[in-house]
Motif scaffolding. Structure first.
Motif, PDB file in Angstrom:
ATOM      1  N   PRO A  62       0.779  -1.242   0.000  1.00  0.00           N
ATOM      2  CA  PRO A  62       0.000   0.000   0.000  1.00  0.00           C
ATOM      3  C   PRO A  62       0.813   1.295   0.000  1.00  0.00           C
ATOM      4  CG  PRO A  62      -0.311  -1.212   2.062  1.00  0.00           C
ATOM      5  CD  PRO A  62       0.545  -2.047   1.181  1.00  0.00           C
ATOM      6  N   TRP A  63       2.136   1.261   0.096  1.00  0.00           N
ATOM      7  CA  TRP A  63       2.904   2.500   0.064  1.00  0.00           C
ATOM      8  C   TRP A  63       2.753   3.215  -1.271  1.00  0.00           C
ATOM      9  CZ3 TRP A  63       6.744   3.310  -3.489  1.00  0.00           C
ATOM     10  CH2 TRP A  63       7.218   2.180  -4.162  1.00  0.00           C
ATOM     11  N   ARG A  64       2.364   2.487  -2.310  1.00  0.00           N
ATOM     12  CA  ARG A  64       2.158   3.110  -3.620  1.00  0.00           C
ATOM     13  C   ARG A  64       0.937   4.019  -3.646  1.00  0.00           C
ATOM     14  NH1 ARG A  64       0.770  -0.333  -7.497  1.00  0.00           N
ATOM     15  NH2 ARG A  64       0.758   1.351  -8.986  1.00  0.00           N
ATOM     16  N   LEU A  65       0.093   3.974  -2.606  1.00  0.00           N
ATOM     17  CA  LEU A  65      -1.067   4.861  -2.568  1.00  0.00           C
ATOM     18  C   LEU A  65      -0.657   6.314  -2.384  1.00  0.00           C
ATOM     19  CD1 LEU A  65      -3.518   2.707  -0.441  1.00  0.00           C
ATOM     20  CD2 LEU A  65      -3.432   2.965  -2.928  1.00  0.00           C
ATOM     21  N   TRP A  66       0.539   6.545  -1.862  1.00  0.00           N
ATOM     22  CA  TRP A  66       1.066   7.902  -1.794  1.00  0.00           C
ATOM     23  C   TRP A  66       1.230   8.392  -3.226  1.00  0.00           C
ATOM     24  CZ3 TRP A  66       6.692   9.391  -1.912  1.00  0.00           C
ATOM     25  CH2 TRP A  66       6.861  10.747  -1.675  1.00  0.00           C
ATOM     26  N   GLN A  67       0.633   9.516  -3.556  1.00  0.00           N
ATOM     27  CA  GLN A  67       0.541   9.935  -4.950  1.00  0.00           C
ATOM     28  C   GLN A  67       1.891  10.250  -5.589  1.00  0.00           C
ATOM     29  OE1 GLN A  67      -2.336  13.049  -5.230  1.00  0.00           O
ATOM     30  NE2 GLN A  67      -4.036  11.643  -4.999  1.00  0.00           N
ATOM     31  N   SER A  68       2.849  10.656  -4.804  1.00  0.00           N
ATOM     32  CA  SER A  68       4.160  10.984  -5.370  1.00  0.00           C
ATOM     33  C   SER A  68       5.174   9.862  -5.211  1.00  0.00           C
ATOM     34  CB  SER A  68       4.697  12.249  -4.696  1.00  0.00           C
ATOM     35  OG  SER A  68       3.833  13.328  -4.939  1.00  0.00           O
ATOM     36  N   TRP A  79      -1.233  16.553 -11.221  1.00  0.00           N
ATOM     37  CA  TRP A  79       0.192  16.623 -11.549  1.00  0.00           C
ATOM     38  C   TRP A  79       1.070  15.834 -10.581  1.00  0.00           C
ATOM     39  CZ3 TRP A  79       1.629  18.382 -16.093  1.00  0.00           C
ATOM     40  CH2 TRP A  79       0.756  19.212 -16.786  1.00  0.00           C
ATOM     41  N   HIS A  80       0.481  15.019  -9.725  1.00  0.00           N
ATOM     42  CA  HIS A  80       1.282  14.244  -8.785  1.00  0.00           C
ATOM     43  C   HIS A  80       2.234  13.275  -9.480  1.00  0.00           C
ATOM     44  CE1 HIS A  80      -2.192  11.705  -9.616  1.00  0.00           C
ATOM     45  NE2 HIS A  80      -1.373  10.697  -9.421  1.00  0.00           N
ATOM     46  N   TRP A  81       1.871  12.829 -10.661  1.00  0.00           N
ATOM     47  CA  TRP A  81       2.707  11.897 -11.408  1.00  0.00           C
ATOM     48  C   TRP A  81       4.038  12.528 -11.797  1.00  0.00           C
ATOM     49  CZ3 TRP A  81       4.066  13.495 -16.236  1.00  0.00           C
ATOM     50  CH2 TRP A  81       3.269  14.489 -16.821  1.00  0.00           C
ATOM     51  N   LEU A  82       4.078  13.856 -11.896  1.00  0.00           N
ATOM     52  CA  LEU A  82       5.332  14.524 -12.233  1.00  0.00           C
ATOM     53  C   LEU A  82       6.367  14.335 -11.119  1.00  0.00           C
ATOM     54  CD1 LEU A  82       6.797  16.293 -14.260  1.00  0.00           C
ATOM     55  CD2 LEU A  82       5.877  18.283 -13.093  1.00  0.00           C
ATOM     56  N   TRP A  83       5.926  14.458  -9.856  1.00  0.00           N
ATOM     57  CA  TRP A  83       6.838  14.223  -8.732  1.00  0.00           C
ATOM     58  C   TRP A  83       7.277  12.769  -8.702  1.00  0.00           C
ATOM     59  CZ3 TRP A  83       9.228  18.083  -6.882  1.00  0.00           C
ATOM     60  CH2 TRP A  83       8.614  19.333  -6.831  1.00  0.00           C
ATOM     61  N   SER A  84       6.370  11.878  -8.992  1.00  0.00           N
ATOM     62  CA  SER A  84       6.700  10.458  -9.034  1.00  0.00           C
ATOM     63  C   SER A  84       7.764  10.182 -10.093  1.00  0.00           C
ATOM     64  CB  SER A  84       5.438   9.647  -9.326  1.00  0.00           C
ATOM     65  OG  SER A  84       5.749   8.298  -9.528  1.00  0.00           O
ATOM     66  N   THR A  85       7.617  10.806 -11.241  1.00  0.00           N
ATOM     67  CA  THR A  85       8.585  10.624 -12.327  1.00  0.00           C
ATOM     68  C   THR A  85       9.949  11.187 -11.951  1.00  0.00           C
ATOM     69  OG1 THR A  85       6.781  10.753 -13.921  1.00  0.00           O
ATOM     70  CG2 THR A  85       8.999  11.084 -14.767  1.00  0.00           C
ATOM     71  N   LEU A  86       9.962  12.352 -11.329  1.00  0.00           N
ATOM     72  CA  LEU A  86      11.236  12.957 -10.913  1.00  0.00           C
ATOM     73  C   LEU A  86      11.931  12.103  -9.845  1.00  0.00           C
ATOM     74  CD1 LEU A  86      10.205  16.716 -10.786  1.00  0.00           C
ATOM     75  CD2 LEU A  86      11.606  15.577 -12.523  1.00  0.00           C
ATOM     76  N   LEU A  87      11.159  11.569  -8.903  1.00  0.00           N
ATOM     77  CA  LEU A  87      11.746  10.699  -7.881  1.00  0.00           C
ATOM     78  C   LEU A  87      12.256   9.390  -8.481  1.00  0.00           C
ATOM     79  CD1 LEU A  87       9.323  11.156  -4.859  1.00  0.00           C
ATOM     80  CD2 LEU A  87      11.721  11.823  -5.003  1.00  0.00           C
ATOM     81  N   GLY A 140       1.001   8.337 -21.119  1.00  0.00           N
ATOM     82  CA  GLY A 140       0.100   7.461 -20.373  1.00  0.00           C
ATOM     83  C   GLY A 140      -0.996   8.242 -19.654  1.00  0.00           C
ATOM     84  N   ASN A 141      -0.640   9.373 -19.051  1.00  0.00           N
ATOM     85  CA  ASN A 141      -1.636  10.180 -18.355  1.00  0.00           C
ATOM     86  C   ASN A 141      -2.577  10.901 -19.315  1.00  0.00           C
ATOM     87  OD1 ASN A 141      -1.279   9.927 -15.447  1.00  0.00           O
ATOM     88  ND2 ASN A 141       0.805  10.597 -15.890  1.00  0.00           N
ATOM     89  N   MET A 142      -2.090  11.264 -20.492  1.00  0.00           N
ATOM     90  CA  MET A 142      -2.968  11.894 -21.480  1.00  0.00           C
ATOM     91  C   MET A 142      -4.000  10.897 -22.010  1.00  0.00           C
ATOM     92  SD  MET A 142      -0.342  14.390 -23.473  1.00  0.00           S
ATOM     93  CE  MET A 142      -1.551  15.353 -24.346  1.00  0.00           C
ATOM     94  N   TRP A 195      -7.967  11.256 -21.481  1.00  0.00           N
ATOM     95  CA  TRP A 195      -8.859  11.259 -22.631  1.00  0.00           C
ATOM     96  C   TRP A 195      -9.952  10.196 -22.481  1.00  0.00           C
ATOM     97  CZ3 TRP A 195      -8.523   7.906 -27.291  1.00  0.00           C
ATOM     98  CH2 TRP A 195      -9.405   8.316 -28.275  1.00  0.00           C
ATOM     99  N   LEU A 196      -9.576   9.005 -22.024  1.00  0.00           N
ATOM    100  CA  LEU A 196     -10.552   7.923 -21.908  1.00  0.00           C
ATOM    101  C   LEU A 196     -11.467   8.072 -20.698  1.00  0.00           C
ATOM    102  CD1 LEU A 196      -8.366   4.865 -22.957  1.00  0.00           C
ATOM    103  CD2 LEU A 196     -10.156   5.993 -24.282  1.00  0.00           C
ATOM    104  N   SER A 197     -10.950   8.617 -19.605  1.00  0.00           N
ATOM    105  CA  SER A 197     -11.784   8.741 -18.404  1.00  0.00           C
ATOM    106  C   SER A 197     -12.514  10.078 -18.337  1.00  0.00           C
ATOM    107  CB  SER A 197     -10.943   8.559 -17.151  1.00  0.00           C
ATOM    108  OG  SER A 197     -10.048   9.639 -17.001  1.00  0.00           O
ATOM    109  N   GLY A 198     -12.082  11.035 -19.107  1.00  0.00           N
ATOM    110  CA  GLY A 198     -12.755  12.329 -19.128  1.00  0.00           C
ATOM    111  C   GLY A 198     -12.372  13.244 -17.983  1.00  0.00           C
ATOM    112  N   GLU A 199     -11.309  12.901 -17.246  1.00  0.00           N
ATOM    113  CA  GLU A 199     -10.854  13.762 -16.155  1.00  0.00           C
ATOM    114  C   GLU A 199      -9.338  13.725 -16.065  1.00  0.00           C
ATOM    115  OE1 GLU A 199     -12.488  12.302 -12.529  1.00  0.00           O
ATOM    116  OE2 GLU A 199     -11.363  10.444 -12.606  1.00  0.00           O
ATOM    117  N   TRP A 200      -8.763  14.854 -15.684  1.00  0.00           N
ATOM    118  CA  TRP A 200      -7.316  14.943 -15.527  1.00  0.00           C
ATOM    119  C   TRP A 200      -6.941  14.443 -14.136  1.00  0.00           C
ATOM    120  CZ3 TRP A 200      -3.190  14.984 -18.251  1.00  0.00           C
ATOM    121  CH2 TRP A 200      -1.981  15.434 -17.739  1.00  0.00           C
ATOM    122  N   ALA A 201      -5.935  13.606 -14.059  1.00  0.00           N
ATOM    123  CA  ALA A 201      -5.553  12.972 -12.798  1.00  0.00           C
ATOM    124  C   ALA A 201      -4.709  13.885 -11.913  1.00  0.00           C
ATOM    125  CB  ALA A 201      -4.787  11.689 -13.080  1.00  0.00           C
TER     126      ALA A 201
END
Length: 191
Positions: free
Chosen positions: A52-58, A156-164, A142-144, A148-154
């Motif tokens: 469950p540590w992956r639940l942290w968004q970053s 910018w937390h994924w940016l911190w995840s990518t940088l880490l 992947g986020n775009m 597009w498919l879900s109709g909502e923007w998730a």
């Protein structure tokens, strides 16, 4: 008339300009990693990614990091198919959009395979700098697709995840090449 001094070595000192060049990575050729060790690290990171540590968004994507690392250093053993399959495993575990992680993992593995000849000549910090755009482009696409498919923007937390994830590349280099370093030191001591 003033004569400009040249920085080139003199012809009489015995060293030409080509022999004065040093390689970027002065370590000898590295022996290939063991197949059992490669799959052990991938499976271990997959199991850790189920916690469950992956639940942290970053949170950094450690499975993606290990797959990218082995795609750079062992592209014949860890292929895009491996990345795709483990991406599907993560999609099923997250119960999200099927194929989202698979797309991201496959794009990163492709980028790693394309860059592997260049990256193996550099140290871990330079490799991380080279891999950062690969991680960013794959995660952005992947986020775009997800947005597009879900109709909502998730967000910018994924940016911190990518940088880490990219920042952890030198640590992954140190830990995953540790068995080869031990073998190289043992070989050097036997000479």
């Amino acid at each position: 008339m003033v004569r400009k001094q040249s920085n080139l070595p003199a012809a009489g000192n015995g060293r030409s300009s080509l022999s004065a060049l040093q390689p970027i990575d002065s370590t000898p050729f590295k022996r290939p990693s063991g197949l059992a060790f490669i799959w052990f690290t991938i499976l271990l990171m997959w199991l850790l990614s189920l916690l469950p540590w992956r639940l942290w968004q970053s949170a950094p994507d450690l499975l993606l990091l290990v797959i990218a690392f082995w795609s750079v250093h062992e592209p014949q053993r860890v292929t895009m198919l491996t990345a795709f399959v483990f991406g599907l495993f993560m999609d099923v575990h997250d119960a999200g959009l099927l194929g989202g992680h698979a797309l991201t993992y496959t794009l990163v593995a492709y980028g790693a395979v394309v860059l592997h000849r260049r990256l193996t000549r550099f140290n871990a910090v330079v490799q991380a700098i080279h891999m950062l755009p690969v991680f960013l482009v794959a995660e952005t696409l992947g986020n775009m697709v997800y947005a597009w498919l879900s109709g909502e923007w998730a967000g910018w937390h994924w940016l911190w995840s990518t940088l880490l994830t990219a920042a952890l590349w030198p640590l992954a280099e140190f830990l995953l090449h540790m068995p080869q370093r031990r073998l190289d030191e043992a070989d050097a001591g036997s000479v």
